[in-house]
Design a protein around this motif. Structure first.
Motif, PDB file in Angstrom:
ATOM      1  N   ARG A 227     -72.002  43.933  24.178  1.00 45.04           N
ATOM      2  CA  ARG A 227     -70.711  43.632  24.784  1.00 45.04           C
ATOM      3  C   ARG A 227     -69.937  44.893  25.159  1.00 45.04           C
ATOM      4  O   ARG A 227     -69.381  44.989  26.264  1.00 45.04           O
ATOM      5  N   VAL A 228     -69.898  45.858  24.266  1.00 42.37           N
ATOM      6  CA  VAL A 228     -69.123  47.080  24.526  1.00 42.37           C
ATOM      7  C   VAL A 228     -69.673  47.826  25.731  1.00 42.37           C
ATOM      8  O   VAL A 228     -68.914  48.285  26.594  1.00 42.37           O
ATOM      9  N   MET A 229     -70.995  47.947  25.811  1.00 42.87           N
ATOM     10  CA  MET A 229     -71.604  48.670  26.921  1.00 42.87           C
ATOM     11  C   MET A 229     -71.373  47.947  28.244  1.00 42.87           C
ATOM     12  O   MET A 229     -71.078  48.572  29.268  1.00 42.87           O
ATOM     13  N   VAL A 230     -71.483  46.610  28.246  1.00 39.25           N
ATOM     14  CA  VAL A 230     -71.270  45.840  29.471  1.00 39.25           C
ATOM     15  C   VAL A 230     -69.839  46.015  29.968  1.00 39.25           C
ATOM     16  O   VAL A 230     -69.600  46.263  31.153  1.00 39.25           O
ATOM     17  N   CYS A 231     -68.880  45.890  29.058  1.00 37.36           N
ATOM     18  CA  CYS A 231     -67.471  46.065  29.438  1.00 37.36           C
ATOM     19  C   CYS A 231     -67.212  47.489  29.916  1.00 37.36           C
ATOM     20  O   CYS A 231     -66.416  47.708  30.838  1.00 37.36           O
ATOM     21  N   SER A 232     -67.888  48.455  29.316  1.00 38.16           N
ATOM     22  CA  SER A 232     -67.740  49.851  29.736  1.00 38.16           C
ATOM     23  C   SER A 232     -68.292  50.063  31.138  1.00 38.16           C
ATOM     24  O   SER A 232     -67.691  50.779  31.957  1.00 38.16           O
ATOM     25  N   VAL A 233     -69.427  49.438  31.430  1.00 39.61           N
ATOM     26  CA  VAL A 233     -70.029  49.547  32.764  1.00 39.61           C
ATOM     27  C   VAL A 233     -69.077  48.975  33.813  1.00 39.61           C
ATOM     28  O   VAL A 233     -68.875  49.571  34.881  1.00 39.61           O
ATOM     29  N   ILE A 234     -68.483  47.825  33.506  1.00 39.98           N
ATOM     30  CA  ILE A 234     -67.538  47.212  34.437  1.00 39.98           C
ATOM     31  C   ILE A 234     -66.352  48.139  34.681  1.00 39.98           C
ATOM     32  O   ILE A 234     -65.932  48.354  35.824  1.00 39.98           O
ATOM     33  N   GLY A 235     -65.813  48.707  33.604  1.00 41.80           N
ATOM     34  CA  GLY A 235     -64.683  49.624  33.743  1.00 41.80           C
ATOM     35  C   GLY A 235     -65.044  50.848  34.567  1.00 41.80           C
ATOM     36  O   GLY A 235     -64.272  51.277  35.435  1.00 41.80           O
TER      37      GLY A 235
END
Length: 307
Positions: A227-235
């Protein structure tokens, strides 16, 4: 996926944007086919489900929309503050600083709202999720309504804390195509042409969906990345697109690509004036991109889809 020989076991997978989970299963062809059939029964992707009004009257959906409202309000307040501060400080690299801070803000807010609503805080994501069958259209409508209200509340909060001079000079950090500036021959309008801005919205929003949101929609990638990596990629993707759109055009008066109609709506309703000039672009562009993205997902061979 961890495998032993020809048989692998998949742990519970979670879609970053819906929170739906898949039970562990042995990855043999027969079991895989049975699992797909069970998922179809439990989660039918029919037109009846897509247009079902059941979720429109669901208390759970409306409660989840509160996270969308609050998340979007904070997003508008923080992002517009970043826009104003980046230019107000007269730094040599305002676009770079602004893009970096926006990327961090998006990541944090997605992580904060995901457990409750799935972390959309953007009509683009809600519409794309509905058109690709991730959520129903009624749920998307409730979310978008909450996001628009949140955008207005965020703009109101910002207006309450900035002085009138900054509000007027920076258009409350809103989405602008053009602005009016004084000159020797009287006021003149500077900015980006409507046609160029529309194409930018379409291209950038599609890239946003293709390069980041699709990862969140895909259970396999979301599981592997976390989850953290996915949200980071989006950001990061949002930050990069903002940087590109504000530097490639290099046009004073143009605030950069919107990609979030709710964020553009708030300042436009509160500040008004020239913020309404070409405001439709910040809605039409993302909507067209969402439809194009949905069509793209339909063209992909079904065996390559994991959502």
């Amino acid at each position: 996926m961890a495998g032993t020989g020809h048989v692998g076991v998949v742990e519970d997978e979670e879609n970053v944007y819906t929170g739906t989970r898949v039970r562990p299963f042995a990855s043999t062809p027969r079991v895989e086919q049975r699992r797909v059939e069970e998922e179809k029964k439990q989660n039918p992707t029919t037109l009846k489900m897509t247009f079902s009004l059941k979720e429109l009257f669901s208390l759970e959906v409306w409660r989840a929309s509160l996270a969308e409202l609050l998340g979007t309000a904070v997003l508008v307040f923080v992002m517009d503050t970043i826009v104003i501060s980046s230019y107000e400080t007269e730094t040599k690299t305002p676009h770079l600083i602004m893009s970096f801070l926006i990327a961090v803000t998006i990541t944090i807010l997605l992580l904060a709202t995901f457990p409750i609503s799935g972390g959309h805080i953007n009509p683009v994501i809600s519409l794309a999720a509905a058109l690709t069958g991730i959520i129903s259209l009624p749920r998307a409508a409730v979310y978008i309504l909450a996001q628009c209200v949140g955008g207005v509340l965020g703009a109101l909060a910002l207006q309450a804390v900035v002085n009138s001079e900054i509000e007027q000079t920076f258009s409350l950090g809103g989405c602008t195509l053009t602005i009016v500036v004084p000159s020797a021959n009287g006021p003149v309008v500077i900015g980006l042409k409507t046609r160029q801005a529309l194409w930018l919205e379409i291209f950038c929003t599609f890239v946003f969906l293709f390069a980041s949101i699709w990862i969140a929609f895909d259970k396999r990638q979301a599981k592997n990345l976390g989850r953290v990596m996915v949200c980071s990629v989006i950001g990061i993707v949002v930050g990069l697109i903002v940087f590109i759109s504000t530097t490639v055009t290099a046009t004073k008066g143009y605030a950069g690509v919107g990609m979030n109609p709710a964020r553009c709506l708030g300042p436009a309703l509160i500040r008004g004036g020239h913020l309404w000039s070409g405001h439709w672009v910040f809605w039409a562009g993302p909507a067209i991109a969402c439809v194009a993205f949905a069509l793209y997902t339909k063209v992909i061979p079904s065996q390559l889809l994991h959502n």
